[in-house]
Enzyme design. Structure first.
Site, PDB file in Angstrom:
ATOM      1  N   TYR A 140      10.386  66.988  20.179  1.00 15.65           N
ATOM      2  CA  TYR A 140      11.589  66.941  19.331  1.00 15.65           C
ATOM      3  C   TYR A 140      12.697  67.814  19.901  1.00 15.65           C
ATOM      4  O   TYR A 140      12.445  68.785  20.628  1.00 15.65           O
ATOM      5  CB  TYR A 140      11.273  67.339  17.889  1.00 15.65           C
ATOM      6  N   CYS A 141      13.914  67.457  19.554  1.00 16.30           N
ATOM      7  CA  CYS A 141      15.093  68.256  19.881  1.00 16.30           C
ATOM      8  C   CYS A 141      15.896  68.436  18.589  1.00 16.30           C
ATOM      9  O   CYS A 141      15.332  68.462  17.491  1.00 16.30           O
ATOM     10  CB  CYS A 141      15.915  67.628  21.003  1.00 16.30           C
TER      11      CYS A 141
END
Length: 363
Positions: A96-97
């Site tokens: 994830y970012c």
């Protein structure tokens, strides 16, 4: 040509069950807050992220993407060589970012091409943060909180810790905030303590995790606090629930409270120069002469006299002004009288509280 392995889209509700949670945001973003259990593998470090962002604004998006792609590729290669290469083929990470966009997409694409089963968090950390906020708006209503009430030095924190080790459910807000809640509480971790508190987002994430770990069928013990603990604010819905909760008032002799403060704040007294400077906080309320006298007590190593003086002049009057009025059921609180605040007395009190609580719920 073989088809690209699919990247699986996962939601916040599906965070469990992965072999790893990979946070590809910058170290500064990760430090501010992250999904519990995630590890930091940034595809852009702090300086690189700033460079790309500046180029995007001042030059062109295309130039920024070229620079960003080169930096991201280099960093992903380093992560592969240093860390990811050791994982077997059945490894299943989630990446994830910030928003589930290009940074996590780049990492997920490379990992999927290698042959791992990779998932990408839909909406990224931003979606997780929305979940934290939403949960903190409803979770407090599920629990019966019992608030340990009493003036500074009455052993509330020690009793909360004893309740935890004795099998009780506790929400230790000061531990999560890394601050003891009082004027001198920032000294917990030494001279740099004001900067050692987590950020507000991380504080709220930890509160959510702690509440989710509690059983709604059993009471949750918590210490009375003001709305702020150091630089951090207790989430509004939780604070409203706490000030409307049942209270247990702890009463102890002044002599026992002073001895307890000397024990609990031992780290403060080991840094006399820092203590002297922090006493300056009291000048506005108690005047320069009083503070200079307290500083003289520090210089002479008369810490027992100092603790008693501050309790009498500051903490007890402040508690009488605001402690009872803030918590709505403080005046009808059950009273727990302790003649001593040594470890045996605290542990015995914790056992008695849990025994009485168990009997009450059995009825």
């Amino acid at each position: 040509m073989a088809a690209q392995p699919p990247i699986i889209s996962a939601t916040v509700e599906q965070l469990a069950g992965f072999d790893a949670l990979i946070d590809v945001r910058s170290p500064a973003e990760f430090a501010e807050d992250h999904i519990p259990g995630a590890a930091s593998f940034p595809v852009l470090d702090n300086e690189e992220r700033a460079r790309v962002g500046t180029m995007y604004q001042q030059d062109s998006p295309f130039a920024a993407r070229k620079l960003g792609a080169a930096l991201v590729a280099r960093n992903i290669a380093q992560h592969l060589e240093r860390d990811f290469h050791r994982h077997p083929k059945h490894w299943k990470p989630l990446v994830y970012c910030w928003r589930g966009g290009q940074r996590s997409g780049s990492m997920a694409t490379v990992l999927a091409q290698i042959g791992w089963t990779v998932s990408q968090l839909e909406g990224g950390y931003k979606a997780y943060r929305r979940k934290v906020i939403a949960d903190l708006a409803v979770l407090p209503a599920r629990y019966e909180f019992i608030v340990l009430h009493g003036p500074t030095g009455s052993g509330k924190t020690a009793l909360l810790e004893a309740l935890c080790t004795s099998g009780g459910q506790v929400l230790n807000l000061e531990a999560l905030a890394q601050h003891r809640g009082s004027v001198l509480g920032a000294s917990m971790l030494g001279d740099s303590a004001p900067d050692s508190q987590p950020g507000q987002k991380a504080f709220e994430t930890q509160i959510r995790e702690a509440l989710n770990a509690c059983d709604p069928a059993r009471p949750v013990y918590v210490e009375s606090e003001s709305r702020r603990i150091g630089k951090l604010s207790i989430p509004g819905v939780l604070f409203d629930a706490l000030i409307a909760s049942r209270c247990l008032r702890i009463v102890a002799p002044l002599e026992a409270r002073v001895a307890h403060l000397l024990e609990r704040y031992g780290d403060v007294y080991r840094h006399p120069q820092t203590l002297r400077s922090r006493l300056e906080f009291f000048v506005a309320q108690h005047g320069k002469n009083a503070v200079e006298h307290w500083q003289q007590l520090v210089d002479a190593g008369r810490f027992g006299e100092l603790a008693e003086a501050i309790v009498r002049a500051h903490y007890d009057p402040a508690y009488r002004r605001g402690g009872d009025s803030l918590y709505r059921h403080a005046h009808e609180a059950q009273v727990l009288e302790l003649g001593s605040l040594d470890s045996n007395a605290i542990i015995g009190a914790a056992h008695a509280i849990l025994h009485n609580s168990g009997n009450r719920h059995a009825d």
